[in-house]
Design a protein around this motif. Sequence first.
Motif, mmCIF file in Angstrom:
data_model
loop_
_atom_site.group_PDB
_atom_site.id
_atom_site.type_symbol
_atom_site.label_atom_id
_atom_site.label_comp_id
_atom_site.label_asym_id
_atom_site.label_seq_id
_atom_site.Cartn_x
_atom_site.Cartn_y
_atom_site.Cartn_z
ATOM 1 N N ARG A 199 98.214 6.475 -25.442
ATOM 2 C CA ARG A 199 98.753 7.561 -26.261
ATOM 3 C C ARG A 199 99.060 7.091 -27.678
ATOM 4 N N ARG A 200 99.614 5.881 -27.803
ATOM 5 C CA ARG A 200 99.912 5.366 -29.142
ATOM 6 C C ARG A 200 98.625 5.069 -29.909
ATOM 7 N N LEU A 201 97.603 4.545 -29.240
ATOM 8 C CA LEU A 201 96.323 4.320 -29.911
ATOM 9 C C LEU A 201 95.776 5.631 -30.482
ATOM 10 N N ALA A 202 95.886 6.692 -29.693
ATOM 11 C CA ALA A 202 95.407 7.999 -30.155
ATOM 12 C C ALA A 202 96.227 8.498 -31.333
ATOM 13 N N GLN A 203 97.547 8.325 -31.265
ATOM 14 C CA GLN A 203 98.418 8.745 -32.363
ATOM 15 C C GLN A 203 98.083 8.030 -33.662
ATOM 16 N N CYS A 204 97.634 6.778 -33.538
ATOM 17 C CA CYS A 204 97.320 5.966 -34.714
ATOM 18 C C CYS A 204 95.842 6.053 -35.110
ATOM 19 N N ASN A 205 95.090 6.923 -34.437
ATOM 20 C CA ASN A 205 93.660 7.082 -34.712
ATOM 21 C C ASN A 205 92.902 5.766 -34.568
ATOM 22 N N LEU A 206 93.306 4.976 -33.595
ATOM 23 C CA LEU A 206 92.629 3.722 -33.310
ATOM 24 C C LEU A 206 91.602 3.959 -32.202
ATOM 25 N N PRO A 207 90.417 3.379 -32.308
ATOM 26 C CA PRO A 207 89.320 3.699 -31.373
ATOM 27 C C PRO A 207 89.569 3.174 -29.963
ATOM 28 N N ALA A 208 89.379 4.032 -28.984
ATOM 29 C CA ALA A 208 89.513 3.663 -27.572
ATOM 30 C C ALA A 208 88.594 4.563 -26.765
ATOM 31 N N VAL A 209 88.276 4.144 -25.537
ATOM 32 C CA VAL A 209 87.412 4.967 -24.690
ATOM 33 C C VAL A 209 88.199 6.179 -24.194
ATOM 34 N N SER A 210 87.474 7.241 -23.867
ATOM 35 C CA SER A 210 88.123 8.452 -23.378
ATOM 36 C C SER A 210 88.699 8.227 -21.983
ATOM 37 N N TYR A 211 89.770 8.939 -21.668
ATOM 38 C CA TYR A 211 90.453 8.732 -20.387
ATOM 39 C C TYR A 211 91.152 10.014 -19.969
ATOM 40 N N GLN A 212 91.616 10.023 -18.737
ATOM 41 C CA GLN A 212 92.533 11.055 -18.277
ATOM 42 C C GLN A 212 93.473 10.446 -17.248
ATOM 43 N N VAL A 213 94.613 11.093 -17.058
ATOM 44 C CA VAL A 213 95.604 10.652 -16.084
ATOM 45 C C VAL A 213 95.270 11.292 -14.744
ATOM 46 N N VAL A 214 95.255 10.494 -13.680
ATOM 47 C CA VAL A 214 94.942 11.004 -12.343
ATOM 48 C C VAL A 214 96.006 10.526 -11.360
ATOM 49 N N ASN A 215 96.079 11.204 -10.227
ATOM 50 C CA ASN A 215 97.007 10.805 -9.167
ATOM 51 C C ASN A 215 96.428 11.196 -7.812
ATOM 52 N N GLN A 216 97.239 11.082 -6.782
ATOM 53 C CA GLN A 216 96.772 11.361 -5.420
ATOM 54 C C GLN A 216 96.286 12.791 -5.248
ATOM 55 N N ASN A 217 96.753 13.700 -6.097
ATOM 56 C CA ASN A 217 96.395 15.112 -5.959
ATOM 57 C C ASN A 217 95.173 15.510 -6.790
ATOM 58 N N THR A 218 94.677 14.606 -7.611
ATOM 59 C CA THR A 218 93.526 14.930 -8.456
ATOM 60 C C THR A 218 92.264 15.056 -7.608
ATOM 61 N N GLN A 219 91.577 16.141 -7.759
ATOM 62 C CA GLN A 219 90.346 16.398 -7.012
ATOM 63 C C GLN A 219 89.122 16.035 -7.874
ATOM 64 N N PRO A 220 87.999 15.728 -7.233
ATOM 65 C CA PRO A 220 86.800 15.375 -8.006
ATOM 66 C C PRO A 220 86.448 16.395 -9.073
ATOM 67 N N GLN A 221 86.587 17.670 -8.770
ATOM 68 C CA GLN A 221 86.228 18.698 -9.748
ATOM 69 C C GLN A 221 87.178 18.734 -10.939
ATOM 70 N N ASP A 222 88.325 18.043 -10.816
ATOM 71 C CA ASP A 222 89.295 18.005 -11.919
ATOM 72 C C ASP A 222 89.017 16.871 -12.903
ATOM 73 N N CYS A 223 88.044 16.038 -12.607
ATOM 74 C CA CYS A 223 87.759 14.887 -13.467
ATOM 75 C C CYS A 223 87.022 15.345 -14.723
ATOM 76 N N ASP A 224 87.595 15.041 -15.881
ATOM 77 C CA ASP A 224 87.023 15.475 -17.151
ATOM 78 C C ASP A 224 86.220 14.395 -17.862
ATOM 79 N N VAL A 225 86.427 13.132 -17.500
ATOM 80 C CA VAL A 225 85.739 12.057 -18.215
ATOM 81 C C VAL A 225 84.306 11.930 -17.730
#
Length: 418
Positions: free
Chosen positions: A108-134
Amino acid sequence: MKLMILGAGFNQCHAINKIKEMGYIAVAADNREDSPGKKLAAISCLASTFSYEESLACAKKEAVDGIYTTGTDQPVYIAARVAKTLHLPSNLGVEEALLVTNKLQMKRRLAQCNLPAVSYQVVNQNTQPQDCDVAFPAVLKPVDSQGQRGIFYLESREQLPTLIGESLRYSRQKDALLETYYHSDEICVSAWVHKSESKVLSVTDRVRFSDKSHLGICQAHEYPSRHLSVLEPELTRLTQEVAWGFGLREGPLYVQFLWGEQGLKINELAARIGGAYEDVYLERCMNLDLASMQIEDALGLLHHHRGWRAYQRPATLHMSVELFFAQPGVIRTHNELAELKSLPGMVDVQIQVEIGDRVQELHTASQRIGYAIIRGKSKQEWEQRVSLFYRTLYLKDDLGKNLVYQREVKSVEGNGCK
């Protein structure tokens, strides 16, 4: 003065010896009775380096004058919390320490500072395959682990339900990160920050296992990076922007970069000396006593700032830190250290297992069985010496099989994106 170090493993042994050498009292704390660093320290404490309460109790009991860690990630946050509670010197505030140890906060801080990083999302035990955005393939990792624990390579989103539970087993959090896999080389920068200004000390290539089942596990750090001639200005700029963006004012900074078709991206960063024996090779190969600098920093002493900025990276040095591993089996015999130490170009070498130890199947970086620092005056000489080292090194089982994972050193010149 008493200085408490969180962690008493092999990565902390050089620091503990340095504390003693400088005339201070080393207090080593971790959750094991038989840690190698505890044999070196004047005082040892039984406390999890992940536990604020246990570490605080030890620090109070021993009335320490400072607390810090080196070569390991998560205890950085614990050390900052204990230092704040006891009003001890600290190069990091608690907020900054959280940013450099929690991967979600870091992203989150890298994004706030416009520093380059790979795309990501937060997942947990309830995340389903169809919910994956990356985009896939992807990498699943805990937000608060270290040593490549709980990291998995996912070819498709359908693998997430199977692997998320195993990944979170290595975490104290309920969430994990799912990152798009970036086909890239990995470059590591070791730097020092003084008054918020960073100075790059070392740039290495982080050589990893190619097998995705050993994703991210490092076999070696090679100096200098073969990409340095192309990327040095940008690496220097981004390292400085990391220091500013994360509010780092004093102390060590370690940044892992990914270099591929989409350019440089920041993988992870840490406000501590790296875990590949950077404190050893910087002192013995580059004449920079980084361990002493961090010790003085942890005690609130700033003597090291008088002359360190004059440091220049050696132009002709070729060197690597070989981090070696073994296949599963029981070790029945291995080299005498004297034999390995006598090899040409050998700076330092340790075998960190004993006869009779059982080596488990490789899953994490913490399973390394030793390291060697090897140098040469030219790239060709260094390559020859590394090859000789692996031809000489053995850890054999009952059948006489050499269990050591071999590493082939290849001559590849960096010339831009792969």
